[in-house]
Design an enzyme around this catalytic site. Structure first.
Site, PDB file in Angstrom:
ATOM      1  N   HIS A   1       2.211  25.810  32.356  1.00 45.01           N
ATOM      2  CA  HIS A   1       3.301  26.382  31.566  1.00 45.01           C
ATOM      3  C   HIS A   1       3.594  25.526  30.336  1.00 45.01           C
ATOM      4  O   HIS A   1       3.920  26.046  29.259  1.00 45.01           O
ATOM      5  CB  HIS A   1       4.569  26.504  32.420  1.00 45.01           C
ATOM      6  CG  HIS A   1       4.559  27.692  33.334  1.00 45.01           C
ATOM      7  ND1 HIS A   1       4.467  28.984  32.872  1.00 45.01           N
ATOM      8  CD2 HIS A   1       4.636  27.778  34.697  1.00 45.01           C
ATOM      9  CE1 HIS A   1       4.502  29.829  33.907  1.00 45.01           C
ATOM     10  NE2 HIS A   1       4.589  29.114  35.014  1.00 45.01           N
TER      11      HIS A   1
ATOM     12  N   HIS B   1      -0.745  25.042  38.057  1.00 40.28           N
ATOM     13  CA  HIS B   1      -0.040  26.214  37.527  1.00 40.28           C
ATOM     14  C   HIS B   1       1.195  25.781  36.735  1.00 40.28           C
ATOM     15  O   HIS B   1       1.398  26.219  35.592  1.00 40.28           O
ATOM     16  CB  HIS B   1       0.360  27.139  38.685  1.00 40.28           C
ATOM     17  CG  HIS B   1       1.229  28.287  38.278  1.00 40.28           C
ATOM     18  ND1 HIS B   1       0.734  29.562  38.095  1.00 40.28           N
ATOM     19  CD2 HIS B   1       2.564  28.372  38.016  1.00 40.28           C
ATOM     20  CE1 HIS B   1       1.716  30.370  37.728  1.00 40.28           C
ATOM     21  NE2 HIS B   1       2.847  29.673  37.683  1.00 40.28           N
ATOM     22  N   GLU B   2       2.024  24.932  37.331  1.00 43.31           N
ATOM     23  CA  GLU B   2       3.265  24.540  36.661  1.00 43.31           C
ATOM     24  C   GLU B   2       2.986  23.691  35.413  1.00 43.31           C
ATOM     25  O   GLU B   2       3.654  23.834  34.380  1.00 43.31           O
ATOM     26  CB  GLU B   2       4.172  23.780  37.637  1.00 43.31           C
ATOM     27  CG  GLU B   2       4.568  24.572  38.882  1.00 43.31           C
ATOM     28  CD  GLU B   2       5.223  25.911  38.570  1.00 43.31           C
ATOM     29  OE1 GLU B   2       5.753  26.089  37.450  1.00 43.31           O
ATOM     30  OE2 GLU B   2       5.192  26.808  39.434  1.00 43.31           O
TER      31      GLU B   2
END
Length: 666
Positions: free
Chosen positions: A64, A60-61
């Site tokens: 970004h 997820h990170e």
């Protein structure tokens, strides 16, 4: 600050700190029977887990970095940042959605399916692999597991909650491609439908504007399909997004605000494979006017239809106007059109007129035009925990009739304000309906108002959302304004012009009861607006015309439709006289013959008290009623449901005059 006090060590009562909004939700639930207990958790593992060991969180990170760098081109890394208040809200939410999507697609295993529950962050919060995770719902193509649609971005938290709605749409598209083209376990070099979906999402990031809204991002993926695959997957993509409310008729509004969009579930006509049939009727008429009916039939099948028959019923109380149809029907108890053939993609439109009964109008049972001193008839109050600067008050800026209407302001501070009738309404008649006219202009999705009803004098209130059948609530309010989940309300802007429109509410459930109706308005501490305006409040026994129209063909089964919002409503027009030339004027009675309710109209030249008497032809008094009249047109209603069929006389007497008229009880 919830910090420890001087005597903290002597406190032995266990406690859990939560937000005020969550506490308010619990208070409401406790009043509805909820019981709660604090139970010490049983765990054999570590107290905490490091998110760095949760591959989903790492993906997820890292995601970004992908979405931030691909959106807006080189050197522009702020396209998905919310920044200032109400800036790029949809984009900042979608940034979290793309990251959740990357988490999902990089952790699919052979044998997985779309309906399978997939939570994000389940390891870090010590859930099983099929747990909910750290979002409102686990991801799944099963709408009973993850029911998210576009409208949910109004009530979901920003940014992660809003992002979960976007990720749900992308996840549906991923599995639609996988089902259509197969699933390839090689994420980097494979050629399956999953690889195609991931590539479209990546290329959509490069094509979308800075900042994007939901519709912008959807359109960028459609454009990527045109570039990569010649557009052969356009309908597959449309169906995936339309399923969750981002269809062809969706509107993102201001992409900087997550609160003013409108979801839609339609597909472009090129993607339709069905017969569409709809009926419309003139929304409102005065008794005696004509109703225009339109029937629209479109063949979106890839083959022609033969021996097509369209039939529409004629509602009781109306007659077909001969020669008014653009295509001549066969007439009888219904209208029938015979159409030999309808080609693929052909549209057939049928129009005709219905004549309404001039003696059959809706009957006014209560009416307030908000003129004079409405505080004699209305009660206003507020929640003392918020601002009192925007009390309900009368004004003359935006009205439906006369020179006065109620208005409550929309400040940029927290507030809740209430307006309700003092004397309860007696709900009677065959089809009791509550109507009011209003205009509103508020912070969309945050500030707004809704209606409630009470049958016990105002002690307990019930929302009327599911009773509104015309010009209803445009969408939901965020949770924090009223601390009521999934609350539908009037919010945003009702029209581009400063013009009031009517709202109709069905009160049939409350027949035989005394009710009060409350207008409840709330605002948060963010953006201000103009507020809510209300005028011409009325309770009527409504006359409504509608009927079912159906179409059949050799190739299809029967398809039927009725006019939306219950068809045509007949207004509560004022009677101008009766057929009895011996009766006095200016007294009017409608309808005549009467059903259960008789409407009495009298034009008075001054304000005075009057008395209504109803006699049979032998002179026996059937009923009587006081009538406080004002100068001008006055209306009242007498319940004659208990009268036997026959002729009766209404007599209205004032201190200086007496009027009488005959009527027939049917």
């Amino acid at each position: 600050t919830m910090a420890a006090g001087a005597n903290a060590t002597s406190v032995t009562i266990p406690s859990v700190f939560i937000s005020k909004s969550e506490g308010s939700r619990i208070r409401i639930a406790v009043g509805q029977g909820l019981t709660a207990s604090l139970i010490a958790p049983i765990s054999t593992g570590p107290t905490l887990r490091d998110g760095s060991l949760d591959n989903g969180i790492i993906s997820h990170e890292f995601g970004h970095g992908i979405s931030t760098r691909l959106t807006g081109g080189a050197g522009n890394s702020s396209c998905l940042s919310g920044g200032a208040t109400n800036a790029a809200e949809e984009a900042s939410g979608m940034g979290e959605g793309w990251s959740d999507f990357f988490t999902l697609v990089t952790s699919v295993n052979p044998g997985d399916t779309g309906p399978k529950k997939r939570g994000v962050g389940t390891y870090a919060i010590k859930e099983t692999i099929d747990g909910r995770g750290i979002r409102t719902y686990p991801y799944s193509t099963d709408m009973t597991i993850d029911p998210h649609t576009y409208d949910d971005i109004i009530i979901e938290g920003l940014p992660h909650g809003v992002g979960s709605v976007w990720a749900a749409m992308l996840w549906d598209m991923y599995w639609d491609f996988s089902d259509a083209y197969g699933w390839d376990p090689d994420v980097l070099h494979g050629h399956g439908g999953n690889n195609m979906a991931i590539q479209l999402v990546m290329d959509g990031l490069k094509l979308q504007p800075c900042p994007p809204g939901f519709v912008d991002a959807r359109d960028a993926i459609l454009q990527a399909d045109q570039i990569n695959f010649g557009g052969i997957n356009q309908c597959l993509i449309w169906k995936a997004f339309a399923r969750r409310g981002l269809g062809f008729d969706a509107d993102q509004g201001d992409k900087n605000s997550r609160a003013d969009g409108k979801q839609g579930f339609d597909l472009p006509t090129a993607c339709l494979d069905e017969i569409r049939f709809k009926k419309t009727m003139t929304p409102e008429v005065v008794a005696g006017q004509t109703i225009e009916v339109t029937l629209t039939l479109v063949n979106y099948k890839n083959f022609p239809l033969s021996n097509v028959f369209v039939e529409d019923g004629i509602p009781d109380g109306t007659t077909y106007v001969e020669g008014s149809a653009n295509i001549t029907p066969a007439t009888g108890n219904s209208l029938v059109w015979s159409i030999p053939n309808i080609d693929a993609d052909e549209e057939i439109v049928i129009t005709y007129l219905l004549q309404t009964d001039p003696e059959k109008n809706s009957i006014r049972m209560a009416f307030d035009d908000i003129e004079g001193d409405p505080l004699e008839r209305w009660d206003i109050y507020f929640d003392p925990s918020g601002t009192t600067s925007n009390l309900w008050q009368t004004e003359d800026v935006i009205v439906h009739s006369g020179i006065s209407a109620w208005n409550v302001g929309d400040p940029d501070t927290k507030s809740q304000h209430y307006l309700q009738n003092l004397d309860p309404y007696n709900i009677a008649g065959d089809y009791p309906v509550y109507r009011f006219y209003h205009y509103y202009n508020t912070e969309s999705g945050a500030d707004g108002g809704f209606l409630e009803i009470s049958t016990d004098g105002g002690n307990a209130w019930t929302q009327l959302a599911n009773k509104v059948f015309r010009n209803g609530y445009p969408g939901r309010l965020q949770y924090g304004t009223f601390v009521i989940p999934n609350l539908y309300a009037f919010s945003g802007k009702s029209s581009a012009e400063l013009k009031m429109s009517p709202v109709y509410i069905d009160l049939s459930e409350y027949k035989g009861q005394q009710v009060k109706v409350r207008y409840r308005f709330g605002s948060d501490d963010n953006i201000s607006g103009d507020g809510w305006y209300v005028d011409d409040v009325e309770v009527m026994d409504a006359v409504i015309y509608n009927s079912q129209a159906c179409v059949t063909s050799d190739q299809t089964s029967q398809l039927c439709a009725e006019a939306p919002e219950r068809g045509t409503i007949v207004d509560t027009q004022i009677a101008s006289g009766t057929n009895d030339s011996h009766d006095n004027s200016p007294l009017g009675l409608m309808p005549n013959p009467a059903g259960d309710l008789l409407q009495i109209v009298l034009v008075a030249d001054k304000t005075e008290d009057a008395m209504i008497h109803v006699f049979d032809l032998t002179g026996h008094l059937m009923t009587s009623k006081n009538w406080a009249m004002k100068k001008g047109t006055n209306q009242n209603v007498i319940d004659v449901s208990g009268f036997t069929s026959g002729m009766y006389v209404v007599q209205v007497s004032t201190g200086t005059s007496m009027y009488s008229k005959k009527f027939v009880k049917g």
